[in-house]
Design an enzyme around this catalytic site. Sequence first.
Site, PDB file in Angstrom:
ATOM      1  CG  ASP A  59      -2.011   1.080   1.081  1.00 38.72           C
ATOM      2  OD1 ASP A  59      -3.163   0.704   0.789  1.00 38.72           O
ATOM      3  OD2 ASP A  59      -1.715   2.273   1.243  1.00 38.72           O
ATOM      4  CB  CYS A 190      -6.272   9.713   2.591  1.00 41.95           C
ATOM      5  SG  CYS A 190      -6.479   8.210   1.654  1.00 41.95           S
TER       6      CYS A 190
END
Length: 650
Positions: A59, A190
Site C-alpha cells: 500500500d 486521503c
Amino acid sequence: MPSDTMYPTLVDSVKRTVGEQVMKKITSCRILLVGAGGIGCELLKNLALTGFTDVEVIDLDTIDVSNLNRQFLFRRHHVGKPKCVVACEAALAMSPLPRDEIKYVPHHGNVCDNSKFNVQYVSSFDLVLNALDNVNARRRVNRLCLAASVPLVEAGTTGYLGQVTVIDKASNIECYECQAKSTQKVYPICTIRSTPSMPVHTIVWAKELYKLLFNPKVEDSMLFEDQSGDEKSTFMEQILKLRTMISQNDVQFTASDIRQAIGEVIIALYNTEIEKQIGMDRFKTAQKVPTSISADVIQKIALDESLLAPSKRENYKQTDVLPKEDCIAEAVSCLVEAVSLGSSGSTLLPEFDKDDVLAMRLVTCTSNLRSYVFGIQPIQSYYSAKGIAGNIIPAIATTNAIVAGLQILQAFYILRDQVEGIKGNLKRSCRYTYCLRDKTRKGFYLLPTSLPDPNPKCFVCKNAVINLTLNTTNWTLEMLLRRVIKKELGFMEPSITIGSNIIYEEGEDIGEDEYASLLQKKLVDLPAGGVQHGVVIRVEDFTQDLEVDVCFHHQSEWVPKDGEDNVADEEELFKLGGEKPVVTKGTLSTKEENDDNKEEGDESDVEIVGPDEAIVIDNDNTQCSMKRALDDLDSVSVVDGVKKRSKIDN
C-alpha cells in the site's frame, strides 16, 4: 501447525468447516494483499482470525484523520503513518496463533513499481487479494496475476453496492480488462486531502473548501480540522476568521481588512499547509513533490484593490485557462464578493451548486491553484471544470466488511482446489457475487452468479487486435504514448515496432534521449513509412508480459459530441473500437474506478457520478449472466449512471 488440543478456538472453527487438509494449506500458503484501506483492513482482520500465517501487504498511502471512521485498524495516533505498516501490526495482534508462527510483511510502495513488484515477485504467492481503488493499479495487478498464473480475488464497493469476483488464467475466466471501465467515480478522501494526481481530485477538494467556508456546519467538510487536537491546524484559524466576516452582517469591515483575511486564508492553504506536509515527508514516495505558492505573491495580489479579476475582464471567455496569478486574483475576487453578500444579509448557498456562478468560479480557481501546487495537468477552464463537477456518494463501512468476507470465502474455494491438485476449475468452484442495497423478491441481499467467460476481444487475456481511430497527420508519437498507450491502455514501459523497425522503447537500459527526436514527430512522419491508415504497430511491455497489435484508422473530420458546441481538444479526438470494449451510454452493472498515478488502498470514500458514466459491454456472456443475476430484482433503472432499484431513495 499446533496440535488439536492447543488449537485456538476461532481457527479451530475454520478447520472444522474447511477440513484438515485445507486448514494446513491456509496456514502454509503465501498470500499477497494489495491495498490496506477500507476493504484492506477488513481483509487483514479476516486473514488473521481465520489462520493465514504468511501475508504480505502493499500500500502506498498514509493514514489520514478522515480514514478513522471506517478503517478500524487505525487510531488517531496513527495519523501520518503508512497504512500497510499499522495494519500489519494490528493484524498480528489479532491473530489467535502464536506470534512466532505468523508473518505479516508490509511494503510501503506503489504496486506499479516494476523494480519491486513484478511477475517474478507475484509468482511466489499462492493467491492474490485486491483491495484497490483505481483502474491503473487494478490493471497492473490483473496483468501481473495473468502473467504469473496466480489466482486473483477482486472486489469493489460503491456505497451500499459491492461485488466480488475471481480472475484466473488457467480457468478461462473473464479478466479485469475484459469489460470496459466507466469514467472514474470513486476517490479516497486521503488522496483528495494529501496526494491528488488528477484534476478531478482538486475539484473535489475545492468543493469541500467551499463547504468549509460557507456551510453552517463547518465540521461537515472533509477538510475540517479540530482545533482542540494535539496538532494545530495550519488553516482553520484563518478559515474561521473569514467565516466570521461573512456571517456578521451587522459589522462593517474595511476593504483592506477583508482582503488581508482572504490573503491569509490563501497563504495558509497553498503555502503554509503544503510546506508543513513537505516537512513531514508526506510525499517521499510520490511521483511529484508539490511546490507551494509564494506567500509574497499571494499577499501582493490579495491587497491590490485595483487588480481586476479575470472573469470581470472584457475579453474573458469561460473556456479560458487562467495562469496561476490570475487564479489567485479570481479567488480573491470571489471571496470579496462572498463577504459582501454575507455582510449585506444575502444568503450564500451552503452547498456547492455547479449552476451557481460564484460557487463555480470559486471552485474552478481554487482547484486550479491546487493543481499548480501539485503539478497536475491539464489546468481547467471554467467550462471544463463545470463538466467535471458532480455528486458525492460516501463510503459505507458495512459494505466493505461484507465484500471482504466474501473474498475470504472465495479464497477457501481456491485453496481447496489447490489442495486437491485441480487446476483450471475455478469457474465451477467460485462465483461472481453482487452485494445489493435492497433485497431481492426472494429476500436475498447477496446475489451469486457464474463467473463469465473471457471477452474474445480482450487485448489483455486474449491478445486481440485493437482498432484505433485518430488523425494520423495531427497526432505526435508523444501524444500517442501518453494519452492512449499509457493512460488508456495502461502500458508501463512500452516498446513500439512498425514491422521489424523499433520506433520507441523504454526500460532500465534505454537512455532518455535515445528516442527523444521522434517524440514530437507526427505519426505519418515516423520511420519505416510512418503510421498511416491501415498500418498495424505492435506494442509490447515486458514488465507485464503483455503485447498487442494496434491497427490505425485515419479520420480527419470530427463532430462535436451531443450537447457540446465545440469539438474537443485534439488529444480527446480518438476512438478505441472493435476489439477493445468501448464505453457508451447505457447500463452500469458494476462499480469501477479510473485514477491515474494514484495510491491504492481506500476504495470508496468519495464518488463522483455523472449521467455519462454508465456503460454497456459488448459481451454476450456477461450480459446474459448479469440478466440472470437481476431476474430476481424489482424494476431496475439507471439513475445518474448507477444501477439502482426504483424504490431506492436517491
